[in-house]
Motif scaffolding. Structure first.
Motif, PDB file in Angstrom:
ATOM      1  N   LYS A  44       0.841  -1.195   0.000  1.00 15.16           N
ATOM      2  CA  LYS A  44       0.000   0.000   0.000  1.00 15.16           C
ATOM      3  C   LYS A  44       0.877   1.246   0.000  1.00 15.16           C
ATOM      4  CE  LYS A  44      -0.486  -0.646   4.982  1.00 15.16           C
ATOM      5  NZ  LYS A  44      -1.424  -0.966   6.080  1.00 15.16           N
ATOM      6  N   GLN A  63      -3.670   6.966   3.269  1.00 18.40           N
ATOM      7  CA  GLN A  63      -3.142   5.614   3.090  1.00 18.40           C
ATOM      8  C   GLN A  63      -4.082   4.860   2.164  1.00 18.40           C
ATOM      9  OE1 GLN A  63      -3.443   2.133   6.055  1.00 18.40           O
ATOM     10  NE2 GLN A  63      -1.345   2.860   6.383  1.00 18.40           N
ATOM     11  N   THR A  64      -3.559   4.319   1.078  1.00 17.10           N
ATOM     12  CA  THR A  64      -4.400   3.602   0.130  1.00 17.10           C
ATOM     13  C   THR A  64      -4.765   2.233   0.675  1.00 17.10           C
ATOM     14  OG1 THR A  64      -2.545   2.553  -1.037  1.00 17.10           O
ATOM     15  CG2 THR A  64      -3.205   4.753  -1.778  1.00 17.10           C
ATOM     16  N   GLN A  65      -5.747   1.619   0.054  1.00 16.76           N
ATOM     17  CA  GLN A  65      -6.038   0.225   0.353  1.00 16.76           C
ATOM     18  C   GLN A  65      -4.932  -0.646  -0.222  1.00 16.76           C
ATOM     19  OE1 GLN A  65      -9.925  -0.364  -1.336  1.00 16.76           O
ATOM     20  NE2 GLN A  65     -10.975   0.428   0.461  1.00 16.76           N
ATOM     21  N   GLN A  66      -4.958  -1.925   0.122  1.00 14.19           N
ATOM     22  CA  GLN A  66      -3.939  -2.837  -0.403  1.00 14.19           C
ATOM     23  C   GLN A  66      -4.008  -2.857  -1.931  1.00 14.19           C
ATOM     24  OE1 GLN A  66      -1.598  -4.187   1.183  1.00 14.19           O
ATOM     25  NE2 GLN A  66      -2.182  -4.474   3.319  1.00 14.19           N
TER      26      GLN A  66
END
Length: 434
Positions: free
Chosen positions: A294, A310-313
């Motif tokens: 991520k 924070q992005t997702q996986q």
């Protein structure tokens, strides 16, 4: 946007968003004094260009005379910075404005007593309500506000790190004693929507490319765009201005200038090289997974307001291996017609169990056409069992029956149950006359 309470109340909430001011820009319509007298082509004549400064200094001293009450010089550029349009003033927010994911929502809340009487024992609560949760920002239950006089107010500030998209509601409530001693409950709701400031698109082939696009109406300065790989991966950021990859390091640079992504669709690309951290030990864990990691993104606006996201996986192509893989390691550089030559091959077991024994033979399938390279000797070679995640090298004797560029094709490996695991990819060789 606020929702008014039902009934008559002595108290009322007022909410103002706290955010930094912006620069007041007054787009100027000003000109360089030189443009009033000469054109650009004067610099083509060295003699005229040399005499230009004395002429301009004389004219400017007249035009900038402070006793001139006609303000004839108001359109002249007094200083190069005048062209930027900065007036030196700061502009306070004129509206609630847009709120973006990753920012800190800060609000100044005032509860006013609009009646002619004092109210007492006020319990105040402020909460943020989203589609998923309710977050308490302030609660004075244990220490109520003793009183608010007529026409008075009680002020406080609340903060909340915005971590969800969509509709949000700031819920402000007050429980108080009115002038008649009646216990009253005042709820007020202030609604706002949280938008996504950035869109992150990734492309994964042998590298991971992250394309970050600015969806806001202001410039964003990227302090940090860091890829956190999944446990079985290691990541290296690749930079165009460096000959070698730059490995992430917390002690790498004392000062790292921010990267500007302009408002209204500005784009910045980041490229990462991904490798398995330990191919031998992690092979069993990696099998079938497609989680790469991520992105951690930190930015600031024009006046330094901080935002985090924070992005997702990030998912890549699922990793899958053949159970058994057959590949050529070495072929002789000189191959002669009708003479036997040896090919060095490797058989790899990619499973977590022992497989075999195996048989290596030349396929008789007509799909591969006429065979100009054949096995020399026994048409079937038997190989022993191969352990889990192990490999075995062996040599196969072949012979070419035709000159020129030929293909080694149709060599297959199967077990004793006649299950075909792999077909060796076609390899071209050049056959010479003796």
């Amino acid at each position: 946007m606020s929702t008014a309470p039902q009934g008559t109340h002595s108290l009322a909430f007022r909410v103002m968003r706290l955010c930094k001011p912006s620069f007041h820009v007054d787009p100027p319509f000003r000109i360089d004094p030189a443009d009033l007298f000469v054109g650009e082509d004067i610099f083509d004549d060295p003699l005229a260009a040399a005499n230009l400064p004395p002429i301009l200094s004389t004219q400017l001293s007249k035009s900038m005379d402070s006793s001139d009450l006609t303000y004839g010089n108001r359109f002249l550029l007094q200083h190069p910075s005048d062209a930027m349009g900065f007036s030196g003033l700061l502009l306070l927010p004129q509206s609630f404005g847009a709120i973006y994911l990753g920012e800190t929502f800060c609000s100044y809340i005032s509860i006013n007593n609009n009646s002619n009487f004092e109210v007492r024992d006020i319990i105040i609560k402020a909460e943020i309500q989203t589609e998923r949760q309710r977050i308490l920002l302030l609660d004075t239950t244990k220490s109520p506000v003793e009183s608010i006089r007529a026409g008075g107010r009680y002020d406080f500030i609340v903060e909340h790190d915005v971590k969800e998209l969509g509709a949000h509601t700031l819920v402000c409530t007050a429980l108080y004693n009115d002038s008649d001693g009646e216990r009253k409950y005042l709820p007020q709701f202030f609604k706002f929507v949280v938008a996504n400031p950035l869109s992150v698109r990734t492309k994964e082939i042998t590298y991971l490319e992250a394309c970050i696009e600015n969806h806001t109406k202001t410039n964003l300065y990227m302090d940090q765009v860091e890829f956190e790989p999944a446990p079985h991966w290691s990541a290296t950021v690749l930079k165009a201005d460096e000959l070698h990859p730059a490995y992430n390091s917390s002690t790498g640079e004392v000062f790292k200038p921010p990267i500007l992504i302009r408002s209204g669709g500005g784009i910045q690309n980041y490229l990462y090289q991904l490798k398995l951290a330990s191919p031998d030990s992690a092979q069993m864990k990696v099998e079938g997974t497609n989680i790469l990691g991520k992105l951690q993104i930190t930015w600031r606006t024009n006046l330094g307001e901080l935002g985090r996201l924070q992005t997702q996986q990030i998912l890549g192509t699922p990793i899958s291996h053949k159970e058994v893989e057959l590949q050529i390691l070495e072929i002789p550089s000189l191959i002669n017609l009708d003479k036997s030559f040896s090919v060095h091959l490797n058989l790899t077991n990619h499973t977590d169990r022992e497989l075999g024994p195996f048989e290596v033979r030349l396929s008789q399938d007509s799909v591969h056409g006429e065979k100009n390279v054949m096995i020399n000797g026994l048409q079937t070679m038997v190989l022993p069992q191969v352990g889990a995640f192990a490999s075995s090298d062996f040599h196969l004797n072949l012979i070419a029956t035709k000159l020129g560029v030929q293909k080694i094709s149709g060599i297959t490996v199967s077990d004793t149950r006649e299950k075909t695991f792999d077909l060796l990819p076609d390899v071209e060789i050049f056959v010479e006359s003796d």
